[in-house]
Design a protein around this motif. Structure first.
Motif, PDB file in Angstrom:
ATOM      1  N   TYR A 160    -108.098  43.599  36.841  1.00 39.30           N
ATOM      2  CA  TYR A 160    -108.042  42.838  38.091  1.00 39.30           C
ATOM      3  C   TYR A 160    -108.403  41.363  37.867  1.00 39.30           C
ATOM      4  O   TYR A 160    -108.873  40.691  38.775  1.00 39.30           O
ATOM      5  N   LYS A 161    -108.166  40.869  36.673  1.00 36.25           N
ATOM      6  CA  LYS A 161    -108.624  39.508  36.341  1.00 36.25           C
ATOM      7  C   LYS A 161    -107.969  38.423  37.192  1.00 36.25           C
ATOM      8  O   LYS A 161    -108.526  37.330  37.347  1.00 36.25           O
ATOM      9  N   ASP A 162    -106.798  38.714  37.756  1.00 35.65           N
ATOM     10  CA  ASP A 162    -106.113  37.713  38.576  1.00 35.65           C
ATOM     11  C   ASP A 162    -106.337  37.913  40.073  1.00 35.65           C
ATOM     12  O   ASP A 162    -105.680  37.268  40.896  1.00 35.65           O
ATOM     13  N   GLU A 163    -107.258  38.797  40.434  1.00 36.92           N
ATOM     14  CA  GLU A 163    -107.537  39.055  41.841  1.00 36.92           C
ATOM     15  C   GLU A 163    -108.477  37.971  42.389  1.00 36.92           C
ATOM     16  O   GLU A 163    -109.651  37.909  41.993  1.00 36.92           O
ATOM     17  N   PRO A 164    -108.006  37.104  43.282  1.00 42.84           N
ATOM     18  CA  PRO A 164    -108.818  35.957  43.725  1.00 42.84           C
ATOM     19  C   PRO A 164    -110.090  36.333  44.475  1.00 42.84           C
ATOM     20  O   PRO A 164    -111.051  35.564  44.495  1.00 42.84           O
ATOM     21  N   LEU A 165    -110.121  37.515  45.077  1.00 43.37           N
ATOM     22  CA  LEU A 165    -111.290  37.917  45.862  1.00 43.37           C
ATOM     23  C   LEU A 165    -112.554  37.934  45.005  1.00 43.37           C
ATOM     24  O   LEU A 165    -113.660  37.703  45.510  1.00 43.37           O
ATOM     25  N   PHE A 166    -112.401  38.206  43.699  1.00 38.74           N
ATOM     26  CA  PHE A 166    -113.562  38.369  42.820  1.00 38.74           C
ATOM     27  C   PHE A 166    -113.767  37.186  41.882  1.00 38.74           C
ATOM     28  O   PHE A 166    -114.588  37.268  40.960  1.00 38.74           O
ATOM     29  N   THR A 167    -113.072  36.095  42.101  1.00 31.14           N
ATOM     30  CA  THR A 167    -113.134  34.946  41.194  1.00 31.14           C
ATOM     31  C   THR A 167    -114.563  34.470  40.969  1.00 31.14           C
ATOM     32  O   THR A 167    -114.958  34.129  39.847  1.00 31.14           O
ATOM     33  N   ASP A 168    -115.350  34.412  42.023  1.00 28.46           N
ATOM     34  CA  ASP A 168    -116.712  33.876  41.918  1.00 28.46           C
ATOM     35  C   ASP A 168    -117.783  34.957  41.859  1.00 28.46           C
ATOM     36  O   ASP A 168    -118.980  34.648  41.871  1.00 28.46           O
ATOM     37  N   SER A 169    -117.378  36.223  41.794  1.00 33.93           N
ATOM     38  CA  SER A 169    -118.356  37.316  41.764  1.00 33.93           C
ATOM     39  C   SER A 169    -119.047  37.394  40.405  1.00 33.93           C
ATOM     40  O   SER A 169    -118.395  37.298  39.362  1.00 33.93           O
ATOM     41  N   LYS A 170    -120.354  37.580  40.423  1.00 34.14           N
ATOM     42  CA  LYS A 170    -121.134  37.778  39.200  1.00 34.14           C
ATOM     43  C   LYS A 170    -121.475  39.261  39.079  1.00 34.14           C
ATOM     44  O   LYS A 170    -121.887  39.893  40.050  1.00 34.14           O
ATOM     45  N   ILE A 171    -121.289  39.803  37.883  1.00 37.68           N
ATOM     46  CA  ILE A 171    -121.513  41.232  37.661  1.00 37.68           C
ATOM     47  C   ILE A 171    -122.828  41.454  36.924  1.00 37.68           C
ATOM     48  O   ILE A 171    -123.084  40.844  35.888  1.00 37.68           O
ATOM     49  N   VAL A 172    -123.659  42.337  37.491  1.00 39.26           N
ATOM     50  CA  VAL A 172    -124.919  42.742  36.866  1.00 39.26           C
ATOM     51  C   VAL A 172    -124.827  44.235  36.564  1.00 39.26           C
ATOM     52  O   VAL A 172    -124.432  45.023  37.431  1.00 39.26           O
ATOM     53  N   THR A 173    -125.186  44.629  35.353  1.00 42.35           N
ATOM     54  CA  THR A 173    -125.237  46.051  35.015  1.00 42.35           C
ATOM     55  C   THR A 173    -126.670  46.469  34.726  1.00 42.35           C
ATOM     56  O   THR A 173    -127.363  45.810  33.950  1.00 42.35           O
ATOM     57  N   SER A 174    -127.112  47.538  35.377  1.00 40.04           N
ATOM     58  CA  SER A 174    -128.419  48.125  35.079  1.00 40.04           C
ATOM     59  C   SER A 174    -128.248  49.190  34.000  1.00 40.04           C
ATOM     60  O   SER A 174    -127.370  50.054  34.104  1.00 40.04           O
ATOM     61  N   VAL A 175    -129.084  49.110  32.981  1.00 39.26           N
ATOM     62  CA  VAL A 175    -129.049  50.082  31.883  1.00 39.26           C
ATOM     63  C   VAL A 175    -130.232  51.025  32.034  1.00 39.26           C
ATOM     64  O   VAL A 175    -131.389  50.589  32.073  1.00 39.26           O
ATOM     65  N   TYR A 176    -129.929  52.305  32.127  1.00 43.55           N
ATOM     66  CA  TYR A 176    -130.957  53.338  32.291  1.00 43.55           C
ATOM     67  C   TYR A 176    -131.099  54.149  31.003  1.00 43.55           C
ATOM     68  O   TYR A 176    -130.315  53.997  30.055  1.00 43.55           O
ATOM     69  N   LYS A 177    -132.073  55.042  31.008  1.00 42.61           N
ATOM     70  CA  LYS A 177    -132.270  55.936  29.865  1.00 42.61           C
ATOM     71  C   LYS A 177    -131.024  56.783  29.645  1.00 42.61           C
ATOM     72  O   LYS A 177    -130.145  56.855  30.503  1.00 42.61           O
ATOM     73  N   GLN A 178    -130.968  57.423  28.485  1.00 41.41           N
ATOM     74  CA  GLN A 178    -129.809  58.248  28.133  1.00 41.41           C
ATOM     75  C   GLN A 178    -129.494  59.253  29.235  1.00 41.41           C
ATOM     76  O   GLN A 178    -130.339  60.069  29.603  1.00 41.41           O
ATOM     77  N   GLU A 179    -128.275  59.181  29.775  1.00 37.46           N
ATOM     78  CA  GLU A 179    -127.922  60.041  30.913  1.00 37.46           C
ATOM     79  C   GLU A 179    -127.155  61.289  30.490  1.00 37.46           C
ATOM     80  O   GLU A 179    -127.096  62.261  31.238  1.00 37.46           O
ATOM     81  N   PHE A 180    -126.522  61.250  29.338  1.00 38.76           N
ATOM     82  CA  PHE A 180    -125.877  62.468  28.837  1.00 38.76           C
ATOM     83  C   PHE A 180    -125.775  62.400  27.321  1.00 38.76           C
ATOM     84  O   PHE A 180    -125.771  61.328  26.722  1.00 38.76           O
ATOM     85  N   ASP A 181    -125.719  63.581  26.703  1.00 41.12           N
ATOM     86  CA  ASP A 181    -125.511  63.679  25.260  1.00 41.12           C
ATOM     87  C   ASP A 181    -124.038  63.968  24.997  1.00 41.12           C
ATOM     88  O   ASP A 181    -123.298  64.367  25.889  1.00 41.12           O
ATOM     89  N   GLY A 182    -123.629  63.784  23.763  1.00 36.95           N
ATOM     90  CA  GLY A 182    -122.238  64.036  23.424  1.00 36.95           C
ATOM     91  C   GLY A 182    -121.349  62.889  23.870  1.00 36.95           C
ATOM     92  O   GLY A 182    -121.780  61.739  23.937  1.00 36.95           O
ATOM     93  N   ALA A 183    -120.098  63.219  24.195  1.00 41.97           N
ATOM     94  CA  ALA A 183    -119.128  62.180  24.539  1.00 41.97           C
ATOM     95  C   ALA A 183    -118.145  62.702  25.573  1.00 41.97           C
ATOM     96  O   ALA A 183    -117.987  63.914  25.754  1.00 41.97           O
ATOM     97  N   LEU A 184    -117.484  61.773  26.250  1.00 40.75           N
ATOM     98  CA  LEU A 184    -116.424  62.134  27.181  1.00 40.75           C
ATOM     99  C   LEU A 184    -115.154  62.454  26.394  1.00 40.75           C
ATOM    100  O   LEU A 184    -115.161  62.492  25.160  1.00 40.75           O
ATOM    101  N   ASP A 185    -114.055  62.670  27.084  1.00 36.79           N
ATOM    102  CA  ASP A 185    -112.801  63.076  26.444  1.00 36.79           C
ATOM    103  C   ASP A 185    -112.366  62.075  25.377  1.00 36.79           C
ATOM    104  O   ASP A 185    -112.408  60.856  25.606  1.00 36.79           O
ATOM    105  N   ASP A 186    -111.943  62.592  24.212  1.00 38.21           N
ATOM    106  CA  ASP A 186    -111.597  61.682  23.119  1.00 38.21           C
ATOM    107  C   ASP A 186    -110.279  60.942  23.341  1.00 38.21           C
ATOM    108  O   ASP A 186    -109.894  60.094  22.544  1.00 38.21           O
ATOM    109  N   LYS A 187    -109.595  61.250  24.440  1.00 36.10           N
ATOM    110  CA  LYS A 187    -108.375  60.507  24.796  1.00 36.10           C
ATOM    111  C   LYS A 187    -108.662  59.395  25.822  1.00 36.10           C
ATOM    112  O   LYS A 187    -107.746  58.781  26.356  1.00 36.10           O
ATOM    113  N   MET A 188    -109.945  59.168  26.076  1.00 36.70           N
ATOM    114  CA  MET A 188    -110.309  58.183  27.107  1.00 36.70           C
ATOM    115  C   MET A 188    -109.732  56.808  26.807  1.00 36.70           C
ATOM    116  O   MET A 188    -109.216  56.124  27.699  1.00 36.70           O
TER     117      MET A 188
END
Length: 271
Positions: A160-188
């Motif tokens: 969505y890099k060309d979507e003007p609605l989010f041009t000035d939006s700043k993204i913050v990500t919160s990092v939490y403790k390990q939420e799952f072991d293993g991995a999701l689908d290997d075709k992800m």
């Protein structure tokens, strides 16, 4: 924070799911911004173990009815909404019968990750962004909580890099403790590349572990909050070379002032 628009995107929020570090903070942080005169919206998946009658969820017809393409399949998007009692806070729920009807969140009764969790995460990210577009609500800050929301920064910055609605939006990500072991689908990775996203350190999702999902989220965010006392060691090490603002862990008694200062002095002032 007065009049600032903050979009919270979380995999879990109280009171709709049991209390965890993520679900609690995904309620407390919006409540805090709301109390300071900010405008907030919260999005989460409509998991099948959420009691719709008790929490008075109802479908928003004007926002539903769109199909999202996930790995070359058309998947109908349903939007539901509810209000958190006494808080005057609306929560939007991303729903789809195929992905979210089952009476569980991330794992089956034996504790195994659902095999389509990768597609559910892609659907959730796209569903949130498309719904915010329909609302025509341009957030100043987008704050991401939980691994199922972790693809949102990537999709905002690439798909969505060309979507003007989010041009000035700043993204913050919160990092939490390990939420799952293993991995999701290997075709992800193939499913993400189907959306013509093939750059920006996504190749590590050839092995879609919890840490790799969060590293991709961190890479496409403007700032990071360490939200657990202990986070995976490889993510902690990854953040030592991070050249963007990082808020160190704060407990529930400390977080309100710390988040407010971080939003105001670090995030909103980013060029």
């Amino acid at each position: 924070m007065k009049n600032k628009r903050v979009l919270y995107v979380s995999s879990e929020v109280v009171p709709y799911l049991p209390e965890t570090e993520i679900s609690s903070m995904s309620f407390e942080a919006p409540k805090m911004v709301n109390s300071k005169g900010g405008q907030i919206r919260i999005f989460m998946p409509r998991f099948g173990n959420i009691n719709e009658r008790r929490h008075q969820l109802h479908e928003v017809i004007r926002l539903s009815g769109m199909n999202l393409v996930i790995n070359d399949m058309d998947m109908p998007l349903i939007i539901k909404v509810a209000s958190i009692p006494k808080e005057r806070i609306q929560v939007y729920f991303i729903d789809n019968e195929e992905y979210f009807k089952r009476k569980a969140t991330f794992t089956d009764e034996d504790g195994n990750l659902f095999p389509d969790n990768d597609e559910r995460a892609i659907f959730f990210a796209k569903g949130v962004i498309e719904t915010v577009k329909k609302l025509n609500w341009a957030p100043d800050i987008i704050h991401v909580h939980g691994w199922m929301a972790s693809l949102l920064p990537l999709y905002l910055r690439k798909y969505y890099k060309d979507e003007p609605l989010f041009t000035d939006s700043k993204i913050v990500t919160s990092v939490y403790k390990q939420e799952f072991d293993g991995a999701l689908d290997d075709k992800m990775l193939d499913k993400i590349k189907f959306d013509n996203i093939g750059e920006g350190n996504v190749e590590i999702l050839a092995d879609p572990t919890y840490s790799n999902l969060l590293k991709v989220a961190v890479d496409h965010s403007d700032a990071v909050v360490i939200a657990s006392q202990e986070i995976p060691a490889d993510i902690q090490e990854y953040l030592t070379g991070y050249d963007k603002p990082v808020l160190e862990y704060k407990n529930r008694e400390e977080f309100a002032d710390a988040y407010t200062d971080f939003y105001n002095t670090k995030v909103l002032n980013l060029g």
